[in-house]
Design a protein around this motif. Structure first.
Motif, PDB file in Angstrom:
ATOM      1  N   PRO A 159       0.825  -1.211   0.000  1.00 15.54           N
ATOM      2  CA  PRO A 159       0.000   0.000   0.000  1.00 15.54           C
ATOM      3  C   PRO A 159       0.858   1.259   0.000  1.00 15.54           C
ATOM      4  CG  PRO A 159      -0.817  -1.577   1.611  1.00 15.54           C
ATOM      5  CD  PRO A 159       0.491  -2.101   1.133  1.00 15.54           C
ATOM      6  N   ARG A 160       0.479   2.218  -0.853  1.00 18.08           N
ATOM      7  CA  ARG A 160       1.237   3.467  -0.951  1.00 18.08           C
ATOM      8  C   ARG A 160       0.271   4.649  -0.946  1.00 18.08           C
ATOM      9  NH1 ARG A 160       6.166   2.978  -3.601  1.00 18.08           N
ATOM     10  NH2 ARG A 160       6.580   5.018  -2.679  1.00 18.08           N
ATOM     11  N   ARG A 161       0.684   5.718  -0.262  1.00 15.85           N
ATOM     12  CA  ARG A 161      -0.086   6.948  -0.298  1.00 15.85           C
ATOM     13  C   ARG A 161       0.147   7.650  -1.636  1.00 15.85           C
ATOM     14  NH1 ARG A 161       1.886  10.207   4.797  1.00 15.85           N
ATOM     15  NH2 ARG A 161       3.861   9.687   3.761  1.00 15.85           N
ATOM     16  N   TYR A 162      -0.810   8.479  -2.003  1.00 17.26           N
ATOM     17  CA  TYR A 162      -0.701   9.230  -3.252  1.00 17.26           C
ATOM     18  C   TYR A 162       0.588  10.045  -3.278  1.00 17.26           C
ATOM     19  CZ  TYR A 162      -1.771  12.642  -6.896  1.00 17.26           C
ATOM     20  OH  TYR A 162      -1.706  13.434  -8.021  1.00 17.26           O
ATOM     21  N   THR A 163       0.914  10.705  -2.166  1.00 12.85           N
ATOM     22  CA  THR A 163       2.110  11.544  -2.133  1.00 12.85           C
ATOM     23  C   THR A 163       3.376  10.718  -2.308  1.00 12.85           C
ATOM     24  OG1 THR A 163       2.045  11.422   0.291  1.00 12.85           O
ATOM     25  CG2 THR A 163       1.099  13.378  -0.744  1.00 12.85           C
ATOM     26  N   ASP A 164       3.394   9.495  -1.769  1.00  9.30           N
ATOM     27  CA  ASP A 164       4.560   8.623  -1.931  1.00  9.30           C
ATOM     28  C   ASP A 164       4.700   8.171  -3.381  1.00  9.30           C
ATOM     29  OD1 ASP A 164       5.111   8.793   0.793  1.00  9.30           O
ATOM     30  OD2 ASP A 164       3.843   7.068   1.261  1.00  9.30           O
ATOM     31  N   LEU A 165       3.572   7.842  -3.992  1.00  5.68           N
ATOM     32  CA  LEU A 165       3.602   7.451  -5.403  1.00  5.68           C
ATOM     33  C   LEU A 165       4.122   8.598  -6.263  1.00  5.68           C
ATOM     34  CD1 LEU A 165       0.198   5.557  -5.748  1.00  5.68           C
ATOM     35  CD2 LEU A 165       2.480   4.560  -5.967  1.00  5.68           C
ATOM     36  N   HIS A 166       3.640   9.793  -5.993  1.00  4.61           N
ATOM     37  CA  HIS A 166       4.073  10.945  -6.786  1.00  4.61           C
ATOM     38  C   HIS A 166       5.571  11.197  -6.615  1.00  4.61           C
ATOM     39  CE1 HIS A 166       4.270  15.275  -7.993  1.00  4.61           C
ATOM     40  NE2 HIS A 166       3.545  14.787  -8.974  1.00  4.61           N
ATOM     41  N   ALA A 167       6.086  11.000  -5.394  1.00  4.58           N
ATOM     42  CA  ALA A 167       7.516  11.221  -5.142  1.00  4.58           C
ATOM     43  C   ALA A 167       8.380  10.197  -5.860  1.00  4.58           C
ATOM     44  CB  ALA A 167       7.783  11.173  -3.640  1.00  4.58           C
ATOM     45  N   ASP A 168       7.885   8.961  -6.010  1.00  2.36           N
ATOM     46  CA  ASP A 168       8.687   7.905  -6.627  1.00  2.36           C
ATOM     47  C   ASP A 168       8.380   7.693  -8.099  1.00  2.36           C
ATOM     48  OD1 ASP A 168      10.380   7.266  -4.546  1.00  2.36           O
ATOM     49  OD2 ASP A 168       8.978   5.850  -3.637  1.00  2.36           O
ATOM     50  N   LEU A 169       7.594   8.599  -8.673  1.00  2.00           N
ATOM     51  CA  LEU A 169       7.335   8.573 -10.110  1.00  2.00           C
ATOM     52  C   LEU A 169       7.690   9.949 -10.685  1.00  2.00           C
ATOM     53  CD1 LEU A 169       3.927   6.677 -10.062  1.00  2.00           C
ATOM     54  CD2 LEU A 169       6.052   5.844 -11.113  1.00  2.00           C
ATOM     55  N   PRO A 170       8.968  10.328 -10.603  1.00  8.31           N
ATOM     56  CA  PRO A 170       9.366  11.649 -11.091  1.00  8.31           C
ATOM     57  C   PRO A 170       8.986  11.840 -12.556  1.00  8.31           C
ATOM     58  CG  PRO A 170      11.287  10.240 -10.731  1.00  8.31           C
ATOM     59  CD  PRO A 170      10.124   9.531 -10.145  1.00  8.31           C
ATOM     60  N   GLY A 171       8.364  12.977 -12.826  1.00 10.12           N
ATOM     61  CA  GLY A 171       7.961  13.281 -14.192  1.00 10.12           C
ATOM     62  C   GLY A 171       6.467  13.182 -14.421  1.00 10.12           C
ATOM     63  N   VAL A 172       5.743  12.470 -13.549  1.00  8.65           N
ATOM     64  CA  VAL A 172       4.302  12.353 -13.733  1.00  8.65           C
ATOM     65  C   VAL A 172       3.625  13.578 -13.104  1.00  8.65           C
ATOM     66  CG1 VAL A 172       3.819  11.074 -11.583  1.00  8.65           C
ATOM     67  CG2 VAL A 172       2.331  10.775 -13.565  1.00  8.65           C
ATOM     68  N   SER A 173       2.630  14.121 -13.799  1.00 13.16           N
ATOM     69  CA  SER A 173       1.882  15.248 -13.237  1.00 13.16           C
ATOM     70  C   SER A 173       0.854  14.731 -12.244  1.00 13.16           C
ATOM     71  CB  SER A 173       1.193  16.025 -14.353  1.00 13.16           C
ATOM     72  OG  SER A 173       0.113  15.269 -14.888  1.00 13.16           O
ATOM     73  N   THR A 174       0.416  15.592 -11.351  1.00 18.38           N
ATOM     74  CA  THR A 174      -0.583  15.179 -10.371  1.00 18.38           C
ATOM     75  C   THR A 174      -1.894  14.785 -11.059  1.00 18.38           C
ATOM     76  OG1 THR A 174      -1.195  17.502 -10.061  1.00 18.38           O
ATOM     77  CG2 THR A 174       0.394  16.571  -8.507  1.00 18.38           C
ATOM     78  N   ASP A 175      -2.263  15.491 -12.114  1.00 18.39           N
ATOM     79  CA  ASP A 175      -3.508  15.175 -12.824  1.00 18.39           C
ATOM     80  C   ASP A 175      -3.442  13.807 -13.484  1.00 18.39           C
ATOM     81  OD1 ASP A 175      -4.575  17.588 -12.082  1.00 18.39           O
ATOM     82  OD2 ASP A 175      -4.254  18.571 -14.021  1.00 18.39           O
ATOM     83  N   VAL A 176      -2.313  13.522 -14.128  1.00 20.43           N
ATOM     84  CA  VAL A 176      -2.164  12.232 -14.807  1.00 20.43           C
ATOM     85  C   VAL A 176      -2.139  11.096 -13.792  1.00 20.43           C
ATOM     86  CG1 VAL A 176      -0.593  10.796 -16.166  1.00 20.43           C
ATOM     87  CG2 VAL A 176      -1.080  13.140 -16.895  1.00 20.43           C
ATOM     88  N   LEU A 177      -1.420  11.275 -12.691  1.00 17.72           N
ATOM     89  CA  LEU A 177      -1.360  10.229 -11.677  1.00 17.72           C
ATOM     90  C   LEU A 177      -2.753   9.945 -11.112  1.00 17.72           C
ATOM     91  CD1 LEU A 177       0.152   8.261  -9.890  1.00 17.72           C
ATOM     92  CD2 LEU A 177       0.713  10.160  -8.358  1.00 17.72           C
ATOM     93  N   ALA A 178      -3.492  11.001 -10.791  1.00 18.50           N
ATOM     94  CA  ALA A 178      -4.844  10.817 -10.258  1.00 18.50           C
ATOM     95  C   ALA A 178      -5.732  10.109 -11.276  1.00 18.50           C
ATOM     96  CB  ALA A 178      -5.438  12.165  -9.878  1.00 18.50           C
ATOM     97  N   SER A 179      -5.594  10.466 -12.545  1.00 14.93           N
ATOM     98  CA  SER A 179      -6.404   9.852 -13.594  1.00 14.93           C
ATOM     99  C   SER A 179      -6.071   8.376 -13.753  1.00 14.93           C
ATOM    100  CB  SER A 179      -6.185  10.594 -14.912  1.00 14.93           C
ATOM    101  OG  SER A 179      -6.856   9.960 -15.980  1.00 14.93           O
ATOM    102  N   ARG A 180      -4.764   8.054 -13.747  1.00 16.07           N
ATOM    103  CA  ARG A 180      -4.372   6.650 -13.909  1.00 16.07           C
ATOM    104  C   ARG A 180      -4.850   5.807 -12.729  1.00 16.07           C
ATOM    105  NH1 ARG A 180      -3.994   8.514 -17.983  1.00 16.07           N
ATOM    106  NH2 ARG A 180      -2.249   8.644 -19.448  1.00 16.07           N
ATOM    107  N   LEU A 181      -4.762   6.357 -11.531  1.00 13.80           N
ATOM    108  CA  LEU A 181      -5.218   5.601 -10.357  1.00 13.80           C
ATOM    109  C   LEU A 181      -6.718   5.336 -10.433  1.00 13.80           C
ATOM    110  CD1 LEU A 181      -3.062   7.348  -7.619  1.00 13.80           C
ATOM    111  CD2 LEU A 181      -2.912   4.935  -8.281  1.00 13.80           C
ATOM    112  N   LYS A 182      -7.482   6.318 -10.892  1.00 19.24           N
ATOM    113  CA  LYS A 182      -8.925   6.106 -11.061  1.00 19.24           C
ATOM    114  C   LYS A 182      -9.195   5.033 -12.106  1.00 19.24           C
ATOM    115  CE  LYS A 182     -10.442  10.748  -9.671  1.00 19.24           C
ATOM    116  NZ  LYS A 182     -11.029  12.038 -10.133  1.00 19.24           N
ATOM    117  N   ASP A 183      -8.436   5.069 -13.199  1.00 16.34           N
ATOM    118  CA  ASP A 183      -8.585   4.042 -14.235  1.00 16.34           C
ATOM    119  C   ASP A 183      -8.276   2.666 -13.673  1.00 16.34           C
ATOM    120  OD1 ASP A 183      -9.208   6.018 -16.060  1.00 16.34           O
ATOM    121  OD2 ASP A 183      -7.217   6.052 -17.002  1.00 16.34           O
ATOM    122  N   MET A 184      -7.232   2.573 -12.859  1.00 16.92           N
ATOM    123  CA  MET A 184      -6.847   1.285 -12.296  1.00 16.92           C
ATOM    124  C   MET A 184      -7.897   0.769 -11.321  1.00 16.92           C
ATOM    125  SD  MET A 184      -2.740   1.982 -11.825  1.00 16.92           S
ATOM    126  CE  MET A 184      -2.398   0.384 -11.049  1.00 16.92           C
TER     127      MET A 184
END
Length: 208
Positions: free
Chosen positions: A36-61
């Motif tokens: 399990p990972r928090r959104y902020t942790d995912l964003h920190a370990d995926l350098p280059g992804v925008s917050t909007d794209v990350l949120a969208s991909r997580l919703k898709d998943m």
């Protein structure tokens, strides 16, 4: 939630790409294989992804049954994302993709980000057996669960509890292993990987 885009082809490969073919999706899976990972942790370990794209991909998943979102009990009380059983089935897909792509690594570019735990999946491919392994690199420590059928397959930091094996190696050696230029057995024989521990994995590595 908008409908999933589709190639509209009656082919299992095309159907799979309908689900995981979008940019960043498989790398999010890579991160969630750590548990399990928090959104902020995912964003920190995926350098280059925008917050909007990350949120969208997580919703898709979530929509596609690859991941779920839940709230941790107090005192954490934060929301975390984690893989479903269906999402965990992507581990061998990522492993095969990583093995296919190891020849593409080449020399690390100045713009290339790196995290110690990104070496976890390549090392898992090289370990023969089951057990908890702690790995120490120049960039930091992480641990692996070789042969794990449930739960996280790796994680940041020291192993929780006594590991079956500890591996100490430099980043150059780990990079050579990840590129397929060096086998783990040869690296141990040449003293490029220091092995300690009394578990079956450690003993097997010292005997190669």
């Amino acid at each position: 939630m908008p409908p999933r885009r589709s190639y509209d082809q009656y082919c299992s490969a095309a159907r799979a790409l309908d689900v995981v073919g979008d940019r960043w999706t498989l790398l999010i899976v890579r991160e969630l294989l750590a548990g399990p990972r928090r959104y902020t942790d995912l964003h920190a370990d995926l350098p280059g992804v925008s917050t909007d794209v990350l949120a969208s991909r997580l919703k898709d998943m979530e929509r596609d049954g690859l991941a779920t979102r839940r709230r941790l009990p107090p005192p954490g009380a934060a929301y975390v994302y984690e893989l479903t059983a269906r999402g965990r089935e992507l581990l061998p897909v990522l492993q095969a993709l990583g093995e296919w792509g190891q020849g593409e690594l080449g020399e690390r570019r100045p713009t290339d980000a790196v995290r110690a735990h990104w070496f976890a999946l390549p090392l898992l491919r090289l370990l023969d057996g089951e057990g908890l392994v702690e790995v120490r690199l120049d960039e930091g420590r992480f641990h692996l669960r070789a042969g794990a059928e449930e739960g996280p397959v790796y994680g940041d930091g020291p192993a929780p509890g006594e590991p079956d094996a500890r591996l100490v190696l430099d980043t150059g050696t780990c990079t050579a292993l990840s590129r397929g230029e060096l086998t783990l057995a040869r690296a141990v024989r040449e003293g490029r990987v220091e092995v300690s521990g009394e578990g079956p994995l450690a003993k097997a590595l010292r005997e190669v």
